[in-house]
Motif scaffolding. Structure first.
Motif, short mmCIF file in Angstrom:
data_model
loop_
_atom_site.label_atom_id
_atom_site.label_comp_id
_atom_site.label_asym_id
_atom_site.label_seq_id
_atom_site.Cartn_x
_atom_site.Cartn_y
_atom_site.Cartn_z
N VAL A 41 49.66 17.97 32.81
CA VAL A 41 48.74 17.29 33.73
C VAL A 41 49.57 16.47 34.72
N PRO A 42 49.02 16.22 35.92
CA PRO A 42 49.76 15.42 36.90
C PRO A 42 50.01 14.00 36.40
N ARG A 43 51.18 13.48 36.67
CA ARG A 43 51.56 12.11 36.29
C ARG A 43 51.12 11.15 37.39
N LEU A 44 49.83 10.87 37.44
CA LEU A 44 49.24 10.02 38.47
C LEU A 44 48.33 8.99 37.81
N THR A 45 48.35 7.77 38.32
CA THR A 45 47.52 6.70 37.75
C THR A 45 46.05 7.08 37.76
N HIS A 46 45.56 7.60 38.89
CA HIS A 46 44.14 7.95 38.96
C HIS A 46 43.80 9.14 38.07
N MET A 47 44.77 9.98 37.79
CA MET A 47 44.56 11.07 36.84
C MET A 47 44.35 10.50 35.43
N SER A 48 45.18 9.55 35.05
CA SER A 48 45.04 8.93 33.73
C SER A 48 43.69 8.24 33.59
N GLY A 49 43.27 7.55 34.65
CA GLY A 49 41.97 6.87 34.61
C GLY A 49 40.82 7.83 34.44
N GLU A 50 40.89 8.96 35.14
CA GLU A 50 39.81 9.96 35.04
C GLU A 50 39.81 10.61 33.67
#
Length: 202
Positions: A41-50
């Motif tokens: 999965v992409p290592r992005l803050t908004h990805m983690s939140g979703e």
């Protein structure tokens, strides 16, 4: 060691926890994982939140929200900003979350609006080299991705993300009225290029 083996949680030693489309461990469905500890999965803050929203809905409220439904924008906060969006998560024949394969460039049509011709960029003396580029499946208006270089690329890209997520085609973006003068009109400009390409010659 986190003791993942003791919890029967399969993982890849360099990628992270292996999950299915519901963010459950593929080996122990009572365990969910989110964020940077998850493989592919992409290592992005908004990805983690979703992903956290997915886990709350699926684990506590009997939801069926899938990671593969995500359309994920990403932004580099440079000057100018660089933003992209596409569908980035799929799953394989075993139900394991994997990265979505890249589109074949030969199967795409590309629509590009240069910001040097955008009135807001001209007024602000900015974005002379900026652009919005939208990628569609060949001979259709079906949007599969977008690249934006602009001072506000991270804000402009969200309109395209919404279109991909909800199946709005490029004509739909071209027919959507945009405030004037704004950099976001370049998205509409790509849509107008698509519409104009379908005009019948007289």
């Amino acid at each position: 060691s986190m003791g993942l083996e003791d919890g029967d949680v399969d993982f890849h030693p360099t990628k992270g926890v292996l999950v299915n489309d519901y963010a459950q461990s593929i080996s122990n469905p009572n365990v969910y994982a989110v964020g940077d500890c998850v493989a592919n999965v992409p290592r992005l803050t908004h990805m983690s939140g979703e992903m956290a929203k997915v886990v709350v809905q699926n684990s506590l409220f009997d939801g069926h929200w899938k990671l593969s439904s995500f359309v994920v924008p990403a932004v580099m906060y440079t000057e100018p900003e660089y933003a992209v969006v596409s569908k980035v998560i799929s799953f394989d024949e075993n139900g394991l979350v994997v990265p979505t394969p890249a589109e074949d460039p030969a199967e795409l049509d590309v629509y590009k609006a240069e910001l040097q011709h955008n009135d807001r960029a001209i007024l602000d003396s900015s974005d002379a080299d900026g652009f919005v580029k939208i990628f569609c499946k060949k001979n259709t208006g079906t949007i599969v991705g977008c690249t934006i270089v602009s001072t506000r690329a991270g804000e402009i890209v969200n309109e395209v993300a919404l279109a991909i997520k909800h199946g709005i085609d490029l004509e739909g973006l071209g027919r959507n009225i945009h405030s004037y003068p704004t950099l976001g009109e370049a998205v509409m400009g790509c849509g107008l290029q698509y519409i104009n390409s379908k005009w019948k010659t007289m």
